[in-house]
Design a protein around this motif. Structure first.
Motif, mmCIF file in Angstrom:
data_model
loop_
_atom_site.group_PDB
_atom_site.id
_atom_site.type_symbol
_atom_site.label_atom_id
_atom_site.label_comp_id
_atom_site.label_asym_id
_atom_site.label_seq_id
_atom_site.Cartn_x
_atom_site.Cartn_y
_atom_site.Cartn_z
ATOM 1 N N PRO A 239 55.936 47.690 -15.523
ATOM 2 C CA PRO A 239 56.888 47.985 -14.441
ATOM 3 C C PRO A 239 56.351 47.426 -13.122
ATOM 4 O O PRO A 239 55.142 47.363 -12.903
ATOM 5 N N ARG A 240 57.252 47.027 -12.264
ATOM 6 C CA ARG A 240 56.838 46.420 -11.005
ATOM 7 C C ARG A 240 57.287 47.274 -9.827
ATOM 8 O O ARG A 240 58.366 47.875 -9.841
ATOM 9 N N ALA A 241 56.449 47.296 -8.827
ATOM 10 C CA ALA A 241 56.747 48.025 -7.588
ATOM 11 C C ALA A 241 56.963 47.018 -6.471
ATOM 12 O O ALA A 241 56.159 46.102 -6.285
ATOM 13 N N GLN A 242 58.037 47.164 -5.736
ATOM 14 C CA GLN A 242 58.333 46.264 -4.626
ATOM 15 C C GLN A 242 57.805 46.817 -3.309
ATOM 16 O O GLN A 242 57.686 48.032 -3.124
ATOM 17 N N ILE A 243 57.491 45.904 -2.420
ATOM 18 C CA ILE A 243 57.140 46.261 -1.049
ATOM 19 C C ILE A 243 58.113 45.529 -0.139
ATOM 20 O O ILE A 243 58.323 44.321 -0.280
ATOM 21 N N ALA A 244 58.698 46.258 0.787
ATOM 22 C CA ALA A 244 59.642 45.657 1.735
ATOM 23 C C ALA A 244 59.188 45.957 3.158
ATOM 24 O O ALA A 244 58.536 46.970 3.423
ATOM 25 N N VAL A 245 59.517 45.047 4.061
ATOM 26 C CA VAL A 245 59.307 45.307 5.489
ATOM 27 C C VAL A 245 60.660 45.704 6.056
ATOM 28 O O VAL A 245 61.686 45.086 5.755
ATOM 29 N N ALA A 246 60.675 46.788 6.830
ATOM 30 C CA ALA A 246 61.932 47.354 7.304
ATOM 31 C C ALA A 246 61.891 47.558 8.816
ATOM 32 O O ALA A 246 60.834 47.776 9.408
ATOM 33 N N HIS A 247 63.075 47.476 9.414
ATOM 34 C CA HIS A 247 63.234 47.778 10.837
ATOM 35 C C HIS A 247 64.672 48.209 11.065
ATOM 36 O O HIS A 247 65.521 48.113 10.158
ATOM 37 N N ALA A 248 64.965 48.702 12.248
ATOM 38 C CA ALA A 248 66.317 49.145 12.556
ATOM 39 C C ALA A 248 67.289 47.983 12.426
ATOM 40 O O ALA A 248 66.971 46.836 12.774
ATOM 41 N N ALA A 249 68.471 48.270 11.921
ATOM 42 C CA ALA A 249 69.475 47.231 11.724
ATOM 43 C C ALA A 249 69.885 46.616 13.057
ATOM 44 O O ALA A 249 69.767 47.237 14.117
ATOM 45 N N ALA B 71 50.057 38.489 -5.552
ATOM 46 C CA ALA B 71 50.711 39.763 -5.865
ATOM 47 C C ALA B 71 50.147 40.397 -7.129
ATOM 48 O O ALA B 71 50.181 41.614 -7.288
ATOM 49 N N ASP B 72 49.613 39.595 -8.069
ATOM 50 C CA ASP B 72 49.191 40.132 -9.361
ATOM 51 C C ASP B 72 47.679 40.196 -9.486
ATOM 52 O O ASP B 72 47.156 40.370 -10.586
ATOM 53 N N THR B 73 46.964 40.049 -8.380
ATOM 54 C CA THR B 73 45.521 40.096 -8.464
ATOM 55 C C THR B 73 45.080 41.496 -8.857
ATOM 56 O O THR B 73 45.468 42.486 -8.241
ATOM 57 N N LEU B 74 44.241 41.597 -9.866
ATOM 58 C CA LEU B 74 43.732 42.885 -10.331
ATOM 59 C C LEU B 74 42.229 42.811 -10.319
ATOM 60 O O LEU B 74 41.625 42.010 -11.026
ATOM 61 N N GLU C 73 54.757 43.729 -7.288
ATOM 62 C CA GLU C 73 53.494 43.774 -8.020
ATOM 63 C C GLU C 73 53.594 44.724 -9.204
ATOM 64 O O GLU C 73 54.292 45.739 -9.150
ATOM 65 N N PRO C 74 52.921 44.400 -10.304
ATOM 66 C CA PRO C 74 52.965 45.271 -11.484
ATOM 67 C C PRO C 74 52.130 46.519 -11.285
ATOM 68 O O PRO C 74 51.199 46.543 -10.480
ATOM 69 N N SER D 159 46.233 57.812 -14.004
ATOM 70 C CA SER D 159 47.445 57.568 -13.238
ATOM 71 C C SER D 159 47.836 56.104 -13.338
ATOM 72 O O SER D 159 47.119 55.289 -13.943
ATOM 73 N N LEU D 160 48.965 55.785 -12.745
ATOM 74 C CA LEU D 160 49.436 54.411 -12.607
ATOM 75 C C LEU D 160 49.562 54.111 -11.121
ATOM 76 O O LEU D 160 50.081 54.926 -10.352
ATOM 77 N N VAL D 161 49.091 52.928 -10.738
ATOM 78 C CA VAL D 161 49.142 52.523 -9.335
ATOM 79 C C VAL D 161 49.519 51.048 -9.261
ATOM 80 O O VAL D 161 49.301 50.300 -10.219
ATOM 81 N N PRO D 162 50.057 50.597 -8.137
ATOM 82 C CA PRO D 162 50.273 49.160 -7.956
ATOM 83 C C PRO D 162 48.931 48.426 -7.997
ATOM 84 O O PRO D 162 47.894 48.967 -7.602
ATOM 85 N N THR D 163 48.942 47.199 -8.476
ATOM 86 C CA THR D 163 47.682 46.460 -8.622
ATOM 87 C C THR D 163 46.942 46.287 -7.306
ATOM 88 O O THR D 163 45.723 46.165 -7.290
ATOM 89 N N SER D 164 47.669 46.293 -6.185
ATOM 90 C CA SER D 164 46.997 46.121 -4.897
ATOM 91 C C SER D 164 46.031 47.256 -4.602
ATOM 92 O O SER D 164 45.066 47.067 -3.845
#
Length: 303
Positions: free
Chosen positions: A265-275, A298-301, A164-165, A241-246
Protein backbone atom coordinates in the motif's frame (compact mmCIF):
# COMPACT_ATOMS: atom_id res chain seq x y z
CA UNK A 1 4.93 68.25 11.14
CA UNK A 2 5.17 66.36 7.85
CA UNK A 3 7.95 64.12 6.58
CA UNK A 4 8.58 66.47 3.68
CA UNK A 5 9.18 69.33 6.13
CA UNK A 6 11.76 67.20 7.93
CA UNK A 7 13.44 66.36 4.61
CA UNK A 8 13.58 70.04 3.74
CA UNK A 9 15.05 70.91 7.12
CA UNK A 10 17.68 68.14 7.00
CA UNK A 11 18.80 69.28 3.55
CA UNK A 12 19.26 72.87 4.68
CA UNK A 13 20.92 71.81 7.94
CA UNK A 14 23.40 69.58 6.14
CA UNK A 15 24.15 71.99 3.30
CA UNK A 16 24.21 75.06 5.57
CA UNK A 17 22.90 76.93 2.55
CA UNK A 18 19.35 77.41 1.19
CA UNK A 19 20.46 77.60 -2.44
CA UNK A 20 22.39 74.34 -2.36
CA UNK A 21 19.63 72.65 -0.37
CA UNK A 22 17.05 73.76 -2.95
CA UNK A 23 19.16 72.31 -5.75
CA UNK A 24 19.54 69.05 -3.82
CA UNK A 25 15.78 68.85 -3.30
CA UNK A 26 14.98 69.92 -6.87
CA UNK A 27 12.72 72.76 -5.72
CA UNK A 28 12.94 76.55 -5.90
CA UNK A 29 14.58 78.40 -3.04
CA UNK A 30 11.66 80.70 -2.04
CA UNK A 31 9.22 77.83 -1.34
CA UNK A 32 11.95 76.04 0.61
CA UNK A 33 12.55 79.07 2.83
CA UNK A 34 8.81 79.42 3.34
CA UNK A 35 8.41 75.80 4.42
CA UNK A 36 11.27 76.09 6.93
CA UNK A 37 9.65 79.19 8.44
CA UNK A 38 6.36 77.33 8.73
CA UNK A 39 8.12 74.48 10.51
CA UNK A 40 9.72 76.91 12.95
CA UNK A 41 6.35 78.55 13.55
CA UNK A 42 4.71 75.20 14.16
CA UNK A 43 7.37 74.20 16.69
CA UNK A 44 7.61 77.64 18.23
CA UNK A 45 11.42 77.67 18.07
CA UNK A 46 14.19 79.00 15.87
CA UNK A 47 15.88 76.15 14.08
CA UNK A 48 18.33 78.00 11.86
CA UNK A 49 20.47 81.07 12.47
CA UNK A 50 20.56 82.87 9.12
CA UNK A 51 23.33 85.23 8.02
CA UNK A 52 24.11 86.75 4.66
CA UNK A 53 26.78 84.13 4.00
CA UNK A 54 25.68 80.92 5.64
CA UNK A 55 23.15 79.15 7.81
CA UNK A 56 23.93 77.78 11.27
CA UNK A 57 21.95 75.43 13.48
CA UNK A 58 20.43 76.76 16.65
CA UNK A 59 20.50 74.48 19.73
CA UNK A 60 16.92 73.47 18.93
CA UNK A 61 17.92 72.85 15.30
CA UNK A 62 20.78 70.57 16.37
CA UNK A 63 18.35 68.46 18.39
CA UNK A 64 15.82 68.29 15.55
CA UNK A 65 18.50 67.35 13.01
CA UNK A 66 19.46 64.28 15.02
CA UNK A 67 15.84 63.25 15.57
CA UNK A 68 14.81 64.02 11.99
CA UNK A 69 17.50 61.81 10.54
CA UNK A 70 16.27 58.91 12.66
CA UNK A 71 12.64 59.56 11.74
CA UNK A 72 13.40 59.74 8.02
CA UNK A 73 15.55 56.62 8.14
CA UNK A 74 12.74 54.76 9.93
CA UNK A 75 10.19 55.99 7.38
CA UNK A 76 12.39 54.88 4.49
CA UNK A 77 12.93 51.49 6.14
CA UNK A 78 9.20 51.09 6.68
CA UNK A 79 8.51 51.85 3.03
CA UNK A 80 11.17 49.36 1.95
CA UNK A 81 9.79 46.70 4.28
CA UNK A 82 6.31 47.26 2.88
CA UNK A 83 7.64 46.75 -0.62
CA UNK A 84 9.52 43.60 0.38
CA UNK A 85 6.47 42.25 2.17
CA UNK A 86 4.38 42.89 -0.93
CA UNK A 87 6.99 40.99 -2.96
CA UNK A 88 7.02 38.09 -0.48
CA UNK A 89 10.55 38.69 0.75
CA UNK A 90 9.82 39.22 4.45
CA UNK A 91 7.14 38.13 6.91
CA UNK A 92 6.27 35.02 8.86
CA UNK A 93 5.48 31.53 7.58
CA UNK A 94 3.75 28.82 9.61
CA UNK A 95 4.15 25.34 8.14
CA UNK A 96 2.80 22.04 9.42
CA UNK A 97 4.36 18.62 8.85
CA UNK A 98 2.54 15.36 9.38
CA UNK A 99 4.29 12.57 11.30
CA UNK A 100 6.76 11.02 8.88
CA UNK A 101 7.36 14.23 6.91
CA UNK A 102 8.72 15.72 10.13
CA UNK A 103 11.78 13.52 9.66
CA UNK A 104 11.99 13.22 5.88
CA UNK A 105 10.91 16.60 4.48
CA UNK A 106 11.14 19.15 7.28
CA UNK A 107 14.97 19.39 7.32
CA UNK A 108 15.19 19.77 3.54
CA UNK A 109 12.30 22.25 3.34
CA UNK A 110 13.65 24.29 6.27
CA UNK A 111 17.06 24.56 4.61
CA UNK A 112 15.55 25.62 1.29
CA UNK A 113 13.36 28.28 2.90
CA UNK A 114 16.16 29.61 5.09
CA UNK A 115 18.43 30.00 2.05
CA UNK A 116 15.74 31.33 -0.30
CA UNK A 117 13.92 33.57 2.19
CA UNK A 118 16.58 34.58 4.73
CA UNK A 119 14.53 37.43 6.20
CA UNK A 120 11.38 35.38 6.77
CA UNK A 121 10.55 34.07 10.25
CA UNK A 122 9.77 30.35 10.06
CA UNK A 123 7.32 28.63 12.38
CA UNK A 124 7.76 24.92 11.61
CA UNK A 125 5.41 22.54 13.39
CA UNK A 126 6.25 18.85 13.29
CA UNK A 127 4.14 15.79 14.13
CA UNK A 128 0.87 17.48 13.09
CA UNK A 129 -1.72 14.98 11.95
CA UNK A 130 -3.68 15.81 8.82
CA UNK A 131 -6.97 16.84 10.52
CA UNK A 132 -5.09 19.31 12.75
CA UNK A 133 -3.35 20.79 9.71
CA UNK A 134 -6.61 21.12 7.82
CA UNK A 135 -8.08 23.03 10.76
CA UNK A 136 -5.01 25.27 10.93
CA UNK A 137 -5.08 26.01 7.22
CA UNK A 138 -8.78 26.85 7.31
CA UNK A 139 -8.41 29.07 10.38
CA UNK A 140 -5.32 30.82 9.04
CA UNK A 141 -2.93 29.66 11.77
CA UNK A 142 -1.01 27.65 9.14
CA UNK A 143 0.12 28.97 5.76
CA UNK A 144 1.30 25.67 4.28
CA UNK A 145 0.78 22.07 5.27
CA UNK A 146 2.50 18.81 4.41
CA UNK A 147 -0.26 16.30 4.97
CA UNK A 148 -1.74 13.07 3.73
CA UNK A 149 -4.77 12.95 1.42
CA UNK A 150 -7.65 12.51 1.22
CA UNK A 151 -8.74 15.97 2.34
CA UNK A 152 -12.31 16.91 1.53
CA UNK A 153 -12.44 20.68 1.63
CA UNK A 154 -13.10 23.02 -1.26
CA UNK A 155 -11.40 25.78 0.69
CA UNK A 156 -7.97 24.16 0.35
CA UNK A 157 -5.69 23.55 -2.61
CA UNK A 158 -3.68 20.31 -2.53
CA UNK A 159 -0.91 19.03 -4.75
CA UNK A 160 0.44 15.52 -4.27
CA UNK A 161 4.23 15.71 -4.25
CA UNK A 162 5.21 12.18 -3.23
CA UNK A 163 3.85 8.68 -3.00
CA UNK A 164 5.70 6.09 -0.92
CA UNK A 165 5.05 2.46 0.01
CA UNK A 166 4.41 1.31 3.53
CA UNK A 167 7.04 -0.82 5.23
CA UNK A 168 7.00 -3.00 8.32
CA UNK A 169 8.80 -1.74 11.41
CA UNK A 170 9.75 -4.60 13.73
CA UNK A 171 11.71 -5.15 16.94
CA UNK A 172 15.31 -6.10 16.16
CA UNK A 173 14.77 -9.56 17.73
CA UNK A 174 11.61 -10.31 15.78
CA UNK A 175 11.42 -13.58 13.83
CA UNK A 176 11.05 -11.61 10.58
CA UNK A 177 13.64 -8.95 11.35
CA UNK A 178 16.14 -10.47 8.89
CA UNK A 179 13.63 -11.27 6.15
CA UNK A 180 14.13 -9.69 2.74
CA UNK A 181 10.39 -9.04 2.60
CA UNK A 182 7.60 -9.34 5.14
CA UNK A 183 4.23 -10.80 4.08
CA UNK A 184 1.68 -8.58 5.76
CA UNK A 185 -0.50 -11.54 6.69
CA UNK A 186 2.43 -12.94 8.68
CA UNK A 187 1.82 -10.16 11.19
CA UNK A 188 -1.84 -11.09 11.79
CA UNK A 189 -1.23 -12.37 15.33
CA UNK A 190 1.12 -9.57 16.36
CA UNK A 191 0.16 -6.64 18.61
CA UNK A 192 0.19 -3.44 16.54
CA UNK A 193 1.37 -0.04 17.71
CA UNK A 194 -1.20 2.32 16.19
CA UNK A 195 -2.18 5.96 16.20
CA UNK A 196 -4.83 6.79 18.78
CA UNK A 197 -8.28 6.68 17.12
CA UNK A 198 -9.25 10.14 18.40
CA UNK A 199 -6.52 11.63 16.20
CA UNK A 200 -8.40 10.56 13.05
CA UNK A 201 -5.05 9.80 11.43
CA UNK A 202 -5.11 9.24 7.67
CA UNK A 203 -2.11 6.93 8.02
CA UNK A 204 -3.87 4.99 10.78
CA UNK A 205 -6.80 4.33 8.46
CA UNK A 206 -4.43 3.29 5.67
CA UNK A 207 -2.69 0.76 7.93
CA UNK A 208 -5.98 -0.73 9.09
CA UNK A 209 -7.30 -0.96 5.52
CA UNK A 210 -4.10 -2.70 4.40
CA UNK A 211 -4.40 -5.29 7.16
CA UNK A 212 -8.07 -5.93 6.41
CA UNK A 213 -7.19 -6.40 2.73
CA UNK A 214 -4.82 -9.17 3.86
CA UNK A 215 -7.45 -10.96 5.91
CA UNK A 216 -7.15 -9.60 9.44
CA UNK A 217 -7.93 -6.66 11.68
CA UNK A 218 -4.83 -5.43 13.50
CA UNK A 219 -4.81 -6.27 17.20
CA UNK A 220 -4.03 -3.09 19.08
CA UNK A 221 -1.12 -3.36 21.48
CA UNK A 222 -0.47 0.33 22.20
CA UNK A 223 -1.86 3.65 21.00
CA UNK A 224 0.40 6.63 20.34
CA UNK A 225 0.12 10.22 19.15
CA UNK A 226 3.50 10.62 17.43
CA UNK A 227 5.53 8.65 14.92
CA UNK A 228 8.71 8.85 16.98
CA UNK A 229 6.88 7.28 19.94
CA UNK A 230 5.46 4.58 17.67
CA UNK A 231 8.90 3.52 16.47
CA UNK A 232 10.31 3.70 20.00
CA UNK A 233 7.58 1.38 21.31
CA UNK A 234 8.33 -1.06 18.52
CA UNK A 235 12.03 -0.91 19.42
CA UNK A 236 11.06 -1.73 23.00
CA UNK A 237 9.40 -4.93 21.79
CA UNK A 238 5.84 -3.82 22.54
CA UNK A 239 4.55 -4.65 19.07
CA UNK A 240 4.95 -4.09 15.33
CA UNK A 241 3.60 -1.50 12.93
CA UNK A 242 3.49 -0.20 9.38
CA UNK A 243 5.03 3.13 8.46
CA UNK A 244 5.85 5.03 5.26
CA UNK A 245 9.34 4.18 4.02
CA UNK A 246 10.51 7.73 4.70
CA UNK A 247 10.25 7.01 8.43
CA UNK A 248 13.14 4.56 8.00
CA UNK A 249 15.42 7.57 7.96
CA UNK A 250 14.72 7.89 11.68
CA UNK A 251 17.14 5.47 13.31
CA UNK A 252 16.02 4.09 16.66
CA UNK A 253 18.13 1.41 18.29
CA UNK A 254 16.16 -1.82 18.47
CA UNK A 255 13.86 -1.10 15.52
CA UNK A 256 14.34 -2.41 11.98
CA UNK A 257 12.47 -1.59 8.79
CA UNK A 258 11.59 -4.20 6.17
CA UNK A 259 9.77 -3.95 2.83
CA UNK A 260 6.38 -5.57 2.55
CA UNK A 261 5.99 -8.49 0.16
CA UNK A 262 4.02 -7.96 -3.00
CA UNK A 263 2.49 -4.65 -3.96
CA UNK A 264 2.70 -2.56 -0.82
CA UNK A 265 0.00 0.00 0.00
CA UNK A 266 1.19 3.51 -0.73
CA UNK A 267 0.85 6.67 1.31
CA UNK A 268 0.67 10.04 -0.44
CA UNK A 269 2.09 13.32 0.75
CA UNK A 270 0.53 16.56 -0.46
CA UNK A 271 1.40 20.20 0.06
CA UNK A 272 -1.67 22.25 0.92
CA UNK A 273 -2.62 25.90 1.30
CA UNK A 274 -5.77 28.00 1.34
CA UNK A 275 -7.65 27.95 -1.94
CA UNK A 276 -7.27 30.85 -4.33
CA UNK A 277 -4.25 32.90 -5.34
CA UNK A 278 -1.71 32.53 -2.53
CA UNK A 279 -0.13 35.64 -0.98
CA UNK A 280 3.30 36.53 -2.44
CA UNK A 281 5.22 35.06 0.50
CA UNK A 282 3.33 31.77 0.35
CA UNK A 283 3.76 31.64 -3.43
CA UNK A 284 7.52 32.13 -3.14
CA UNK A 285 7.69 29.48 -0.43
CA UNK A 286 5.74 26.99 -2.54
CA UNK A 287 8.16 27.47 -5.42
CA UNK A 288 11.09 26.78 -3.09
CA UNK A 289 9.30 23.74 -1.66
CA UNK A 290 8.82 22.25 -5.11
CA UNK A 291 12.54 22.55 -5.79
CA UNK A 292 13.44 21.19 -2.36
CA UNK A 293 11.44 17.97 -2.69
CA UNK A 294 12.59 17.20 -6.23
CA UNK A 295 15.02 14.33 -6.36
CA UNK A 296 14.11 12.79 -3.01
CA UNK A 297 13.86 9.04 -3.65
CA UNK A 298 10.31 8.10 -2.71
CA UNK A 299 11.06 4.37 -2.30
CA UNK A 300 14.35 4.59 -0.45
CA UNK A 301 14.33 2.15 2.47
CA UNK A 302 17.14 2.32 4.98
CA UNK A 303 17.52 -1.04 6.74
Amino acid sequence: MELRHLRYFVAVAEERHFGRAAQRLHIAQPPLSQQIRRLEAELGVTLLQRTTRRVELSPAGAVLLDRARGILAAADAAAEDCRRASDGEIGRLSIGFTGSTTYSLLPRVATALREGLPDVTLDLRGEMITPAQVEGLLQGTLDIGFLRPPVRSRDLTLEVIRSEPLAAVLPAGHRLADADEVPLEALADEPFIVYAPHLRSVLGDLVEDACVAHGFTPRIGMEVTETATLVSFVAAGLGVSLVPTSVSGMTVAGAVYRPLAGVAPRAQIAVAHAAGEPPPLVARALDLVQTAVMGIPADTLIS
